[in-house]
Scaffold this motif. Structure first.
Motif, mmCIF file in Angstrom:
data_model
loop_
_atom_site.group_PDB
_atom_site.id
_atom_site.type_symbol
_atom_site.label_atom_id
_atom_site.label_comp_id
_atom_site.label_asym_id
_atom_site.label_seq_id
_atom_site.Cartn_x
_atom_site.Cartn_y
_atom_site.Cartn_z
ATOM 1 N N VAL A 147 0.865 -1.177 0.000
ATOM 2 C CA VAL A 147 0.000 0.000 0.000
ATOM 3 C C VAL A 147 0.903 1.228 0.000
ATOM 4 N N SER A 148 0.607 2.186 -0.873
ATOM 5 C CA SER A 148 1.386 3.427 -0.916
ATOM 6 C C SER A 148 0.470 4.599 -1.241
ATOM 7 N N ARG A 149 0.873 5.789 -0.825
ATOM 8 C CA ARG A 149 0.079 6.986 -1.136
ATOM 9 C C ARG A 149 0.900 8.239 -0.864
ATOM 10 N N VAL A 150 0.443 9.332 -1.435
ATOM 11 C CA VAL A 150 0.958 10.665 -1.126
ATOM 12 C C VAL A 150 0.064 11.254 -0.050
ATOM 13 N N LEU A 151 0.652 11.714 1.055
ATOM 14 C CA LEU A 151 -0.142 12.180 2.179
ATOM 15 C C LEU A 151 -0.853 13.499 1.888
ATOM 16 N N GLU A 152 -0.211 14.400 1.161
ATOM 17 C CA GLU A 152 -0.862 15.663 0.828
ATOM 18 C C GLU A 152 -2.012 15.414 -0.160
ATOM 19 N N THR A 153 -3.005 16.287 -0.134
ATOM 20 C CA THR A 153 -4.179 16.132 -0.994
ATOM 21 C C THR A 153 -3.931 16.762 -2.354
ATOM 22 N N ARG A 154 -3.998 15.962 -3.378
ATOM 23 C CA ARG A 154 -3.892 16.480 -4.747
ATOM 24 C C ARG A 154 -5.242 17.064 -5.168
ATOM 25 N N ARG A 155 -5.190 17.932 -6.149
ATOM 26 C CA ARG A 155 -6.410 18.601 -6.606
ATOM 27 C C ARG A 155 -7.452 17.591 -7.105
ATOM 28 N N GLY A 156 -6.990 16.486 -7.658
ATOM 29 C CA GLY A 156 -7.917 15.498 -8.189
ATOM 30 C C GLY A 156 -8.773 14.830 -7.135
ATOM 31 N N PHE A 157 -8.401 14.948 -5.857
ATOM 32 C CA PHE A 157 -9.170 14.333 -4.779
ATOM 33 C C PHE A 157 -10.003 15.349 -3.997
ATOM 34 N N THR A 158 -10.066 16.597 -4.472
ATOM 35 C CA THR A 158 -10.874 17.632 -3.826
ATOM 36 C C THR A 158 -12.260 17.676 -4.477
ATOM 37 N N PRO A 159 -13.250 18.301 -3.820
ATOM 38 C CA PRO A 159 -14.583 18.428 -4.434
ATOM 39 C C PRO A 159 -14.495 19.193 -5.749
ATOM 40 N N PRO A 160 -15.301 18.809 -6.737
ATOM 41 C CA PRO A 160 -15.233 19.475 -8.044
ATOM 42 C C PRO A 160 -15.756 20.905 -7.979
ATOM 43 N N THR A 169 -16.318 20.249 -12.827
ATOM 44 C CA THR A 169 -14.992 19.929 -13.347
ATOM 45 C C THR A 169 -14.642 18.474 -13.034
ATOM 46 N N SER A 170 -13.701 17.942 -13.772
ATOM 47 C CA SER A 170 -13.320 16.537 -13.625
ATOM 48 C C SER A 170 -12.512 16.318 -12.358
ATOM 49 N N ARG A 171 -12.730 15.173 -11.728
ATOM 50 C CA ARG A 171 -11.967 14.777 -10.560
ATOM 51 C C ARG A 171 -11.706 13.271 -10.626
ATOM 52 N N TYR A 172 -10.750 12.822 -9.809
ATOM 53 C CA TYR A 172 -10.485 11.388 -9.726
ATOM 54 C C TYR A 172 -11.667 10.692 -9.049
ATOM 55 N N LEU A 173 -12.006 9.519 -9.532
ATOM 56 C CA LEU A 173 -13.155 8.784 -9.017
ATOM 57 C C LEU A 173 -12.802 7.876 -7.849
ATOM 58 N N GLY A 174 -11.536 7.543 -7.696
ATOM 59 C CA GLY A 174 -11.127 6.626 -6.649
ATOM 60 C C GLY A 174 -10.393 7.298 -5.514
ATOM 61 N N ASP A 175 -9.889 6.490 -4.596
ATOM 62 C CA ASP A 175 -9.172 7.014 -3.434
ATOM 63 C C ASP A 175 -7.693 7.185 -3.754
ATOM 64 N N PRO A 176 -6.924 7.856 -2.883
ATOM 65 C CA PRO A 176 -5.509 8.145 -3.188
ATOM 66 C C PRO A 176 -4.555 6.997 -2.901
ATOM 67 N N ASN A 177 -5.040 5.829 -2.507
ATOM 68 C CA ASN A 177 -4.169 4.707 -2.204
ATOM 69 C C ASN A 177 -3.796 3.937 -3.467
ATOM 70 N N SER A 178 -2.531 3.559 -3.562
ATOM 71 C CA SER A 178 -2.075 2.624 -4.586
ATOM 72 C C SER A 178 -1.953 1.246 -3.940
ATOM 73 N N LEU A 179 -2.524 0.228 -4.579
ATOM 74 C CA LEU A 179 -2.501 -1.132 -4.063
ATOM 75 C C LEU A 179 -1.820 -2.045 -5.065
ATOM 76 N N TYR A 180 -1.022 -2.953 -4.549
ATOM 77 C CA TYR A 180 -0.261 -3.851 -5.424
ATOM 78 C C TYR A 180 -0.126 -5.200 -4.740
ATOM 79 N N GLY A 181 -0.315 -6.266 -5.509
ATOM 80 C CA GLY A 181 -0.124 -7.610 -4.984
ATOM 81 C C GLY A 181 0.534 -8.505 -6.013
#
Length: 698
Positions: A147-160, A169-181
């Protein structure tokens, strides 16, 4: 007599200490990369390159079964060293222990130290044991989750925001976590079975069967069987193929130009290999097999997979609409509605094969390659001056012939190919051990502006083998056990326009490196590199719509010191910088870094503190960083600021290992980081990673 010699080497305290330095599968990857790559660049797929290094670590070559091609694929041994190792085995029989490497003519402790992590003296596989029982009893089986992520909030994860027309305006649909297995279970030269799953930051973790979205955004799998009767390899799932010099099939570990100036210029024929990376392109999906008949190997492959693409609607002469591919997306990101709309819009089918011959004395090899590719829609690229000769249409086929010949301490190799367009490509090279202390390499290549190879990865200045002619020459001189020097010079010419270069152009690149290693605990090197390339220069009145060219010249320098303080502590100090001259202006940049590493029983801790100051993007500084297993970090430091990280590894027991990493970049010249949806309000960016590995049957 042979056993007496072996016992003598076994008792050598210094060599015993050397052998105990490494835990299997763990090396100083940073130093290894420093030799293979002269300068990190953003247009390289380093994840796939490093993936292949780690595959070698997890599947070390058996010295008693390896042929010359296997040994050359490590990019460590020079031609005369490969010959010496094979001659030793033929003269004295199979290796009994890795300690015997010191008895091979011309092998010193420094060379053996580099070689040890990638080789083993293996045991014969007991094929009489049923296959599934061998799978269940394999000790090389593991599962990794990260599991990895950037702690600061990117614009894509803010309300549109709401636009003037009322739309959001467009925003990311998912959460800021990267998952890998990743799961893999394997037995060298017997079988490999595994899968990889991945979700990037901003992507949804969603189960949507109608759109073929099943939780993780990317899923890769494979089952590979080796040495089944006359079948050398049988593969199902995702795979890559590397044969010849990479004009047709060029997947795999191909570093190109770097401080290792000899062994990296040639591509090795390693055949089919499982694809296990998380990159969502540049691989086949389907079936493949290699059948051995005497001295000839026959390989056939069939692949079909969907691709992300940007489709456009066109109208034909009958005023009927049809879709066409304007571009394929290779980022693998599906975070916004627009990116999701590109998902699996095109399909690609491949049918290909290879015939490979190797003489009985293994001095001569030759082969032919063919690959037929069909897309679900035709390619109709947006017309630009520089891309007039790029691939267009719905089908492509490419065919090649390659040769290789080993004469004493000299190795000649080459490949020539032709694509459907009539464009040709050719590579011709030489690796030569002129003296035990001096080695020479040379590569000439020529790729037409309409040469189309989708899976090619030949030696070149461009990231693809197209629109280029060049000549490379490399030297490596080892004065003694402590001192060594390497140098290369590469001249290249681009007969047609390129992106941001709207005229035919030429350039050159050279690198020199001096290395001093007075002991196993100290490594000091200095490296200087120059690169000269043309790029567009606007007309002086800034109104003309044509472009002039000017030559951009970049210098990069590095001074590096690695020192082992004692058996638990080591440090690394580095000063690096650059200058870039273009359009009668010179800009500069530099970075200094200090590492401190601790290795104590179950704990391993790595840390770094770095300062950087660059005038512009052309002087960004690349620093390879240690990271958790299977994850790689090469940040491009641009602007002014500092960066530090702390990486910890702890082995809970024989089966469980945990990693945690904290990294932060603080800029002193800005209050906003990034652009678009990746923008961060503030002057710092923090990345955290947590990973756990469970090893079965340990």
């Amino acid at each position: 007599m042979r056993y007496a010699v072996l016992i003598w080497f076994f008792l050598l305290g210094h060599f015993c200490t050397l052998a105990q330095t490494y835990r299997r599968g763990e090396i100083n990857l940073e130093n290894f990369v420093e030799e293979l790559f002269a300068q990190q660049r953003e247009d390289e797929d380093y994840e796939d390159l490093y993936e292949n290094v780690l595959q070698l670590l997890l599947n070390p070559i058996d010295l008693n079964k390896a042929n010359e091609e296997d040994l050359k694929s490590l990019f460590i041994l020079l031609p005369h060293q490969v010959k010496a190792l094979v001659s030793h085995r033929e003269k004295f029989g199979k290796f009994i222990s890795l300690y015997e490497l010191q008895a091979v003519e011309g092998f010193d402790l420094m060379l053996i130290e580099r070689l040890l992590p990638f080789v083993q003296v293996g045991e014969d596989i007991q094929k009489q044991v049923p296959f599934w029982q061998r799978v269940k009893e394999s000790r090389d089986a593991y599962f990794i989750f990260r599991v990895s992520r950037v702690l600061e909030t990117r614009r894509g994860f803010t309300p549109p925001d709401t636009l003037s027309n009322g739309r959001l305006t467009s925003r990311y649909l998912g959460d800021p976590n990267s998952l890998y297995g990743r799961f893999r279970i394997q037995q060298a030269k017997d079988f490999s079975l595994g899968f990889t799953i991945d979700k990037d930051a901003g992507e949804q973790f969603i189960w949507d069967r109608s759109n073929q979205r099943y939780g993780f955004n990317f899923f890769s799998y494979h089952l590979t069987l080796y040495n089944r009767g006359k079948f050398k390899t049988i593969h199902l799932g995702d795979y890559q193929l590397q044969v010849g010099q990479g004009l047709v099939f060029g997947a795999g570990f191909s570093p190109g130009k770097g401080a290792e100036t000899i062994t990296t210029v040639r591509r090795s024929t390693i055949g089919i290999r499982p694809y296990t990376a998380a990159l969502e392109f540049d691989f086949f999906r389907g079936v493949a097999a290699t059948y051995r008949k005497g001295l000839v190997d026959f390989t056939i492959l069939a692949s079909h997979l969907t691709r992300d693409g940007n489709l456009t609607l066109t109208t034909d002469s009958l005023e009927q609409e049809r879709s066409a591919i304007s571009s394929l997306q290779t980022s693998g990101l599906h975070r916004t509605p627009t990116e999701i709309s590109y998902r699996r819009q095109a399909a690609e089918s491949n049918l290909g094969g290879n015939i490979h011959f190797q003489s009985g004395d293994r001095k001569f090899q030759a082969g032919v390659n063919s690959l037929f590719t069909t897309f679900s829609q035709p390619f109709e690229r947006n017309w630009q001056r520089y891309n007039q000769f790029e691939f267009r249409g719905q089908e492509n086929h490419i065919h090649s012939l390659y040769l290789g010949y080993n004469f004493q301490n000299h190795y000649l190799f080459g490949e020539t190919a032709i694509s459907k367009s009539g464009g040709t490509g050719a590579v011709l090279g030489l690796m030569s051990s002129l003296h035990p202390q001096l080695a020479f390499s040379m590569v000439w290549r020529k790729f037409d502006k309409n040469f189309h190879s989708f899976y090619g990865n030949a030696f070149s200045e461009n990231s693809r083998p197209i629109n280029e002619t060049g000549l490379y020459m490399g030297l490596n001189y080892k004065a003694n056990q402590q001192w060594s020097m390497s140098f290369y010079y590469d001249y290249f010419h681009f007969p047609w326009l390129r992106f941001r270069v709207y005229a035919p152009s030429s350039g050159h690149e050279w690198l020199g490196r001096v290395q001093y290693k007075p002991s196993r605990k100290i490594l000091l090197f200095a490296q200087l590199r120059e690169e000269s390339k043309a790029r567009n220069l606007r007309a002086a009145d800034n109104t003309s719509n044509f472009y002039l060219l000017d030559q951009g010249t970049r210098y990069n320098y590095v001074v590096n010191l690695d020192m082992g303080i004692n058996r638990h502590f080591s440090m690394k100090s580095r000063v690096m910088g650059s200058s870039f001259h273009f359009n009668q202006q010179t800009t500069r940049g530099f970075a200094i870094s200090q590492d401190l590493n601790v290795d104590y029983q179950r704990w391993r801790i790595s840390s770094r503190f770095a300062l950087f100051d660059t005038d512009d993007f052309d002087n960004r500084q690349f620093l390879f960083e240690r990271n958790v297993l299977w994850l790689f970090s090469i940040p491009a430091l641009n602007g002014q600021g500092l960066r530090y990280y702390l990486l910890g590894q702890y082995k809970l027991g024989e089966r469980i290992t945990c990693w945690a990493r904290f990294a932060r970049t603080i800029y002193t010249d800005r209050e906003i980081i990034g652009t678009g949806l990746q923008q961060i309000q503030g002057n710092r960016q923090t990345e955290v990673v947590f990973q756990v590995r469970y090893q079965f049957l340990r």
